[in-house]
Design a protein around this motif. Sequence first.
Motif, mmCIF file in Angstrom:
data_model
loop_
_atom_site.group_PDB
_atom_site.id
_atom_site.type_symbol
_atom_site.label_atom_id
_atom_site.label_comp_id
_atom_site.label_asym_id
_atom_site.label_seq_id
_atom_site.Cartn_x
_atom_site.Cartn_y
_atom_site.Cartn_z
ATOM 1 N N CYS A 13 3.155 1.998 -7.443
ATOM 2 C CA CYS A 13 3.160 1.115 -6.275
ATOM 3 C C CYS A 13 3.283 -0.338 -6.728
ATOM 4 C CB CYS A 13 1.877 1.318 -5.491
ATOM 5 S SG CYS A 13 1.669 0.141 -4.159
ATOM 6 N N SER A 68 2.656 -3.043 -5.075
ATOM 7 C CA SER A 68 1.631 -3.944 -4.535
ATOM 8 C C SER A 68 0.345 -3.920 -5.349
ATOM 9 C CB SER A 68 1.303 -3.583 -3.095
ATOM 10 O OG SER A 68 2.463 -3.551 -2.322
ATOM 11 N N CYS A 69 -0.061 -2.751 -5.763
ATOM 12 C CA CYS A 69 -1.366 -2.658 -6.433
ATOM 13 C C CYS A 69 -1.226 -2.240 -7.889
ATOM 14 C CB CYS A 69 -2.256 -1.666 -5.698
ATOM 15 S SG CYS A 69 -1.619 0.018 -5.725
ATOM 16 N N CYS A 75 -5.077 -0.279 -0.761
ATOM 17 C CA CYS A 75 -3.744 -0.880 -0.786
ATOM 18 C C CYS A 75 -2.957 -0.435 0.443
ATOM 19 C CB CYS A 75 -3.023 -0.457 -2.057
ATOM 20 S SG CYS A 75 -1.277 -0.907 -2.053
ATOM 21 N N THR A 132 0.163 -0.655 1.035
ATOM 22 C CA THR A 132 1.490 -0.126 0.742
ATOM 23 C C THR A 132 1.447 1.372 0.433
ATOM 24 O OG1 THR A 132 2.032 -2.278 -0.192
ATOM 25 C CG2 THR A 132 3.572 -0.475 -0.649
ATOM 26 N N CYS A 133 0.519 1.751 -0.437
ATOM 27 C CA CYS A 133 0.492 3.153 -0.881
ATOM 28 C C CYS A 133 -0.678 3.917 -0.278
ATOM 29 C CB CYS A 133 0.432 3.214 -2.398
ATOM 30 S SG CYS A 133 -1.081 2.499 -3.062
#
Length: 379
Positions: free
Chosen positions: A164, A166-167, A186, A188-189
């Motif tokens: 991912c 983002s994280c 997170c 995103t995921c």
Amino acid sequence: MAKQDYYETLGVSRDVDDKALKSAFRKLAMQYHPDRNPDNTDAESKFKEINEAYEVLKDAEKRAAYDRYGHAAFEQGGPGGGHGGFGGGGFSGFGDIFEEMFGDMMGGGRGQSSGRGSDLRYNMEISLEDAFNGKKAQIEVPTSVHCGSCDGSGSKGGKPPSMCPSCHGRGKVRAQQGFFTIERTCPTCHGAGSVISDPCDNCGGTGRERKSKTLSVSVPAGVEDGTRIRLSGEGEAGLRGAPSGDLYIFLSIAPHRIFQREGANIFCRVPIPMTKAALGGEIEVPTVDGGRARIKVPEGTQSGNQFRLRGKGMSVMRTESRGDMFVEVAVETPVKLTKEQKEILKQFEAAGGGNVENHSPESQGFFSKVKDFFEDLTD
Ligand SMILES: [Zn+2]
Ligand SMILES: [Zn+2]
């Protein structure tokens, strides 16, 4: 009957720590263990209650749910309707409440269990005869299974998901809020730490698909109403290959036309004619194993007298032994007498048959109490 509070059952305060909880449970479990209390149904049900309470309170998530919702936390979804041919069979997801509470709120906080499939509940009603004999049953459970196209990965063609962005795989992101740095799932995921760039067409990237599963359940002989059978890993499939939840089968035993069960014993009320009660004789009663038993009724049997048939009760789980059967007789007054029959009874009465002092032990007891009652009043 209202269920006792789990903390009360274990005799601990609501803020008890894990260590004290465990020791309270051990102490009670030792005290009420069936091996130490053979043939004691009170101890047996107490033992079950203790286990049930501990099962919930030792698990941080279940305990939090219980603190918040009480017993209702584990009674999600009642009977649902016929499944797999069982009258009272029903099916519902009872892990939902945990998902709801912890899924988003704690995100990766569930640690390795993140994405784990929901536990499922299946209500199964069996007859008393089935509880006596034990039963092998096939049940049909609508559930989620790992997607066959992507082998549960959620990625088209089984291609591994990418980290991912983002994280960076942590599943959590930090956000500044005033003085505090808050760590949250997170977005995103959703905590998975990885994302699928090319999702599987069949499951849309979840790694699971809806399907009916047929499972065999083995109900042991002597099982009690309210028993739960856990089929480990037979709940819903986890997200993208995460572990599956468990399936809990909640057993209930349907009321029986003739028999009442109390632990290992069976009770049954049988009417007998007045003449047989007076003169003595034999009666035949059905037994829970499908057979018949004969009982010798002595002369002068009264309504409410009980007869015990040893070893004719319920089967006891994990043993070869059986409880007892108790037969209570109800003496019946004859109705629709013919003229001749009435005449005979009148003769019987005239011959002193209706004489309370000689022939009616219960009346004697009653009338002497009435006499005492009036004497006490005049004192
Ligand atoms: Zn798939
Ligand atoms: Zn992420």
